[in-house]
Each structure stands twice: as structure tokens, then as C-alpha cells.
Design a protein around this motif. Structure first.
Motif, PDB file in Angstrom:
ATOM      1  N   LEU A 174     -14.586  49.656   9.848  1.00  0.00           N
ATOM      2  CA  LEU A 174     -13.612  50.422   9.085  1.00  0.00           C
ATOM      3  C   LEU A 174     -12.575  49.458   8.522  1.00  0.00           C
ATOM      4  O   LEU A 174     -11.965  48.693   9.268  1.00  0.00           O
ATOM      5  CB  LEU A 174     -12.925  51.449   9.991  1.00  0.00           C
ATOM      6  CG  LEU A 174     -11.743  52.220   9.387  1.00  0.00           C
ATOM      7  CD1 LEU A 174     -12.181  53.046   8.195  1.00  0.00           C
ATOM      8  CD2 LEU A 174     -11.066  53.082  10.445  1.00  0.00           C
TER       9      LEU A 174
ATOM     10  N   TYR B 196     -16.943  53.523  15.165  1.00  0.00           N
ATOM     11  CA  TYR B 196     -16.849  52.199  14.545  1.00  0.00           C
ATOM     12  C   TYR B 196     -16.874  51.106  15.614  1.00  0.00           C
ATOM     13  O   TYR B 196     -16.455  51.313  16.747  1.00  0.00           O
ATOM     14  CB  TYR B 196     -15.554  52.077  13.736  1.00  0.00           C
ATOM     15  CG  TYR B 196     -15.556  52.890  12.468  1.00  0.00           C
ATOM     16  CD1 TYR B 196     -16.244  52.463  11.345  1.00  0.00           C
ATOM     17  CD2 TYR B 196     -14.878  54.108  12.396  1.00  0.00           C
ATOM     18  CE1 TYR B 196     -16.267  53.211  10.185  1.00  0.00           C
ATOM     19  CE2 TYR B 196     -14.886  54.863  11.235  1.00  0.00           C
ATOM     20  CZ  TYR B 196     -15.584  54.409  10.131  1.00  0.00           C
ATOM     21  OH  TYR B 196     -15.595  55.164   8.979  1.00  0.00           O
TER      22      TYR B 196
ATOM     23  N   LYS C 145     -23.839  53.906  13.346  1.00  0.00           N
ATOM     24  CA  LYS C 145     -23.645  52.459  13.405  1.00  0.00           C
ATOM     25  C   LYS C 145     -24.370  51.729  12.265  1.00  0.00           C
ATOM     26  O   LYS C 145     -23.901  50.693  11.783  1.00  0.00           O
ATOM     27  CB  LYS C 145     -24.163  51.921  14.736  1.00  0.00           C
ATOM     28  CG  LYS C 145     -23.387  52.391  15.953  1.00  0.00           C
ATOM     29  CD  LYS C 145     -22.022  51.761  16.027  1.00  0.00           C
ATOM     30  CE  LYS C 145     -21.370  52.026  17.377  1.00  0.00           C
ATOM     31  NZ  LYS C 145     -20.033  51.415  17.467  1.00  0.00           N
TER      32      LYS C 145
ATOM     33  N   ASP D 264     -23.244  53.436   6.416  1.00  0.00           N
ATOM     34  CA  ASP D 264     -21.934  53.939   6.027  1.00  0.00           C
ATOM     35  C   ASP D 264     -22.104  55.189   5.171  1.00  0.00           C
ATOM     36  O   ASP D 264     -23.214  55.600   4.856  1.00  0.00           O
ATOM     37  CB  ASP D 264     -21.120  52.856   5.292  1.00  0.00           C
ATOM     38  CG  ASP D 264     -21.874  52.262   4.109  1.00  0.00           C
ATOM     39  OD1 ASP D 264     -22.445  53.053   3.326  1.00  0.00           O
ATOM     40  OD2 ASP D 264     -21.897  51.028   3.967  1.00  0.00           O
TER      41      ASP D 264
ATOM     42  N   ARG E 240     -20.840  48.781  12.336  1.00  0.00           N
ATOM     43  CA  ARG E 240     -20.109  49.569  11.347  1.00  0.00           C
ATOM     44  C   ARG E 240     -18.622  49.265  11.445  1.00  0.00           C
ATOM     45  O   ARG E 240     -18.025  49.342  12.518  1.00  0.00           O
ATOM     46  CB  ARG E 240     -20.365  51.051  11.540  1.00  0.00           C
ATOM     47  CG  ARG E 240     -19.826  51.894  10.372  1.00  0.00           C
ATOM     48  CD  ARG E 240     -20.436  53.255  10.358  1.00  0.00           C
ATOM     49  NE  ARG E 240     -19.881  54.070   9.291  1.00  0.00           N
ATOM     50  CZ  ARG E 240     -20.256  55.321   9.048  1.00  0.00           C
ATOM     51  NH1 ARG E 240     -21.189  55.890   9.779  1.00  0.00           N
ATOM     52  NH2 ARG E 240     -19.704  56.009   8.062  1.00  0.00           N
TER      53      ARG E 240
END
Length: 223
Positions: A4, A45, A177, A180, A2
Motif C-alpha cells: 500500500l 497488505y 496478496k 492489486d 502486496r
């Protein structure tokens, strides 16, 4: 994995989000440091892609504050500033890598793989666990020398388990993870993925600790 993204340019931010999602990353994109700060406080993240030229508080100050708080999350800085002092400043503020705009999506994905491998202490291009081999760059797994046909989510889940072989991973951690905020997820999706990994690899490849979470099964039990 994941990711950002913190980028104020709508076309670039949306393009990076969509492009990385097509490469099977879970991605959240925000355009301000305030939103990014909040997101980092609630989500685990794997890495941040950070633009330096943000409105209000710039990316350099944001990164310096994260590091001052003790955050060790890998950060790749994006900058339109090609001057050497800008690159040095980003690295000195705590960036793990940097890219000068315009950027190629494949290169960004490769650098994300590299910084997350280093952060996890897994520098080898091939991860081995008993008769299981996993190639993170290609997200391809092999069991007893034969390639496994895994879905993107199954491969992501297996990568998470292999990256934390001695850690109990909670259900919430794994969901954070794998998905989103934009992607809908059914309540039993994680259990379905785990069931498929056990069926395709070995019944003991994932251990369940009822009420607590999951961990990678011992290599000697998966023969």
C-alpha cells in the motif's frame, strides 16, 4: 507481496506504483489517509509506504493511530523533511524504516524486502524447505540444487507459502496478496499457479484443504 502506497503527489505516487509493479509487486496507491484507512481494513497488505506530508491528517498521526489500534504492519515512511527530529518522530510513532525524498526505487524495494522479512521472522537471505531453496531478494528458487524457471506469480505464491509454513492460507488471502485492484484476474488463476508449482517442484509441495485453503507441504514428503 502486496504493498500500500500513501502519497499525495500524483507524479511520485504513480511512479512508485508503476515501478514496483514492474518489479512484480501488487500495489495499491491512495493519496489520502481516509482511503488508506479503508484499504487497510479490507486487504492483507505486507507493508505500507507512507508519506508524512499528506493533506488533512498527516502521515505521522495516521501511523500513530494504526499502532494504537494494534496494527503491526511494516511501515516505511517517506519524507521530504531531512531534519533529525522528523526522522526520530516517525520512528517513535511506529515506523519500521524511513527514506528521505528523492528516493531510488531499487533502494525502496530492498527496504521493503528487509522489513517484510523481519516481520515474518525470516532474517536469513536464503529460505530452505527440504530440497527447496528460495532467495527472496532475487525471487529465485532452486530444487535439488537446480534453478527453477518460475513465472513472477508462481514465485510470489511460493514466497507466500514459505513465509507462512505452518499456516493454512485461504484462497481469498492468497488472491489479496497476489493481485492489486487494478489487475484483472481469472477465477481459476490461483489453482493454475498451484498446479504449475506442483509440476515444476513436487506434487506435494502444496497441500490442498478442500473448502478451506492451501498450505506448504511437509519437507519430508517432498523428496
Amino acid at each position: 507481496m502486496r504493498i500500500l502506497i500513501v502519497e499525495d503527489a500524483p507524479m511520485l505516487g504513480d511512479g512508485l506504483r508503476r515501478g514496483l509493479q514492474l518489479l512484480d509487486y501488487a500495489v495499491d496507491w491512495f493519496s489520502t489517509g481516509t482511503e488508506a484507512d479503508h484499504a487497510l481494513g479490507v486487504v492483507h497488505y505486507d507493508a505500507v509506504v507512507l508519506d508524512l506530508g499528506l493533506p488533512g491528517e498527516d502521515g505521522m498521526s495516521l501511523l500513530a493511530r494504526w499502532r494504537a489500534r494494534g496494527s503491526r504492519i511494516p511501515v516505511i515512511v517517506l519524507t521530504a523533511r531531512d531534519a533529525i527530529d522528523s526522522r526520530i518522530g516517525g520512528l517513535d510513532a511506529g515506523a519500521d524504516d524511513y527514506l528521505v525524498k528523492p528516493i531510488a526505487l531499487d533502494e525502496l524495494a530492498a527496504r521493503l524486502r528487509a522489513v517484510t522479512r523481519r516481520a515474518a521472522g525470516l532474517s536469513s537471505p536464503v529460505w530452505k524447505h527440504g530440497a527447496l531453496e528460495f532467495h527472496p531478494a532475487a525471487r529465485q528458487a532452486y530444487w535439488q540444487g537446480k534453478p527453477l524457471e518460475l513465472t513472477s506469480r508462481e514465485a510470489m505464491l511460493l514466497e507466500l507459502l514459505l513465509a507462512h509454513p505452518n499456516r493454512l492460507l485461504t484462497r481469498d488471502f492468497l488472491r489479496d496478496k497476489l493481485y492489486d485492484w487494478q489487475g484483472g484476474v481469472e477465477s481459476n488463476a490461483l489453482e493454475v499457479h498451484i498446479h504449475h508449482l506442483r509440476r515444476k517442484i513436487h506434487p506435494k509441495i502444496v497441500r490442498t484443504f478442500r473448502g478451506a485453503g492451501y498450505t506448504l507441504g511437509a519437507a519430508e514428503d517432498c523428496t
